[in-house]
Design a protein around this motif. Sequence first.
Motif, PDB file in Angstrom:
ATOM      1  N   LEU A 135       7.531   5.169  -4.081  1.00 14.77           N
ATOM      2  CA  LEU A 135       7.316   5.409  -2.658  1.00 14.77           C
ATOM      3  C   LEU A 135       7.223   4.064  -1.969  1.00 14.77           C
ATOM      4  N   GLY A 136       7.977   3.894  -0.912  1.00 14.99           N
ATOM      5  CA  GLY A 136       7.898   2.667  -0.122  1.00 14.99           C
ATOM      6  C   GLY A 136       7.633   3.027   1.322  1.00 14.99           C
ATOM      7  N   LEU A 137       6.648   2.421   1.891  1.00 14.48           N
ATOM      8  CA  LEU A 137       6.311   2.663   3.289  1.00 14.48           C
ATOM      9  C   LEU A 137       6.234   1.331   4.014  1.00 14.48           C
ATOM     10  N   SER A 138       6.663   1.314   5.258  1.00 14.78           N
ATOM     11  CA  SER A 138       6.578   0.101   6.043  1.00 14.78           C
ATOM     12  C   SER A 138       6.426   0.482   7.504  1.00 14.78           C
ATOM     13  N   ALA A 139       5.601  -0.238   8.212  1.00 18.43           N
ATOM     14  CA  ALA A 139       5.406   0.013   9.639  1.00 18.43           C
ATOM     15  C   ALA A 139       5.057  -1.296  10.321  1.00 18.43           C
ATOM     16  N   GLU A 140       5.419  -1.388  11.575  1.00 21.30           N
ATOM     17  CA  GLU A 140       5.009  -2.531  12.381  1.00 21.30           C
ATOM     18  C   GLU A 140       4.004  -2.035  13.408  1.00 21.30           C
ATOM     19  N   ILE A 141       2.904  -2.744  13.513  1.00 20.01           N
ATOM     20  CA  ILE A 141       1.872  -2.376  14.485  1.00 20.01           C
ATOM     21  C   ILE A 141       1.587  -3.576  15.368  1.00 20.01           C
ATOM     22  N   LEU A 170      -8.927   5.596 -14.732  1.00 15.42           N
ATOM     23  CA  LEU A 170      -8.187   5.033 -15.870  1.00 15.42           C
ATOM     24  C   LEU A 170      -9.019   5.171 -17.134  1.00 15.42           C
ATOM     25  N   ASP A 171      -9.135   6.393 -17.624  1.00 16.18           N
ATOM     26  CA  ASP A 171      -9.838   6.577 -18.890  1.00 16.18           C
ATOM     27  C   ASP A 171      -8.825   7.044 -19.929  1.00 16.18           C
ATOM     28  N   SER A 172      -9.239   7.089 -21.161  1.00 23.19           N
ATOM     29  CA  SER A 172      -8.310   7.450 -22.236  1.00 23.19           C
ATOM     30  C   SER A 172      -8.640   8.807 -22.824  1.00 23.19           C
ATOM     31  N   THR A 179       0.058  10.649 -18.961  1.00 20.34           N
ATOM     32  CA  THR A 179       0.174  10.623 -17.506  1.00 20.34           C
ATOM     33  C   THR A 179       0.754   9.283 -17.072  1.00 20.34           C
ATOM     34  N   ASP A 180       1.316   9.283 -15.874  1.00 19.40           N
ATOM     35  CA  ASP A 180       1.890   8.059 -15.326  1.00 19.40           C
ATOM     36  C   ASP A 180       0.808   7.228 -14.649  1.00 19.40           C
ATOM     37  N   ILE A 181       0.915   5.926 -14.802  1.00 22.15           N
ATOM     38  CA  ILE A 181       0.035   5.010 -14.080  1.00 22.15           C
ATOM     39  C   ILE A 181       0.888   4.315 -13.029  1.00 22.15           C
ATOM     40  N   PHE A 182       0.444   4.352 -11.798  1.00 21.23           N
ATOM     41  CA  PHE A 182       1.160   3.745 -10.690  1.00 21.23           C
ATOM     42  C   PHE A 182       0.366   2.583 -10.133  1.00 21.23           C
TER      43      PHE A 182
END
Length: 196
Positions: A135-141, A170-172, A179-182
């Motif tokens: 996911l990529g998000l970008s905004a100008e404020i 993040l436990d094991s 599961t995926d780690i992002f």
Amino acid sequence: MQDTLLIEDTGRAGALLHPLRIDVLKRLAEPSSCPEVAKDLTESTQKVYYHVKILEGAGLVNRVGERRVRGIVEGIYQARAKSYWLSPRLVGRIGGGGRARDHLSLGFLLTLAEEIQTDVARLAERAEKETTPSLGLSAEIELRDAGERDALRTEVREFFESLAQKYGRLDSSPEKIGTDIFRLTLVCYPKEENET
């Protein structure tokens, strides 16, 4: 042809960073022979062949075929990637210290940018074989004063921390295996005005 190739060693970087080789790589976006590239660049075939072999030896160009022209076999070459990214780790940190710890410093932002570049380039290499959820998000404020800037910083930090607390377990434990780690990275910096 992959989207991005991350260059992480000086040998490959040296092979890439030659003006004529960069021109050759651009011509090899589509499969071409050395005589075809030489004609486009108005260079000798021997000179282009020499540089193509250096690029091929460094793993930046692939030989994708061959054809016989007037009794001579011509190799057909293609650039390995659409873009080549030089890893910031090629030079590394000069001088003292490692990662900047002050989240408000430019040094910390630069470190994050280096980590993102490396991570994204490695993901791009895998992306040909598998789908990569991202996911990529970008905004100008536009902020009118220091008060708005401080308010934004506080609100964004609180929201970011709430996301990290909600999803950052993040436990094991057995149900977490597989599961995926992002990585969730948020950056905010002043945008340079385009000079007119």
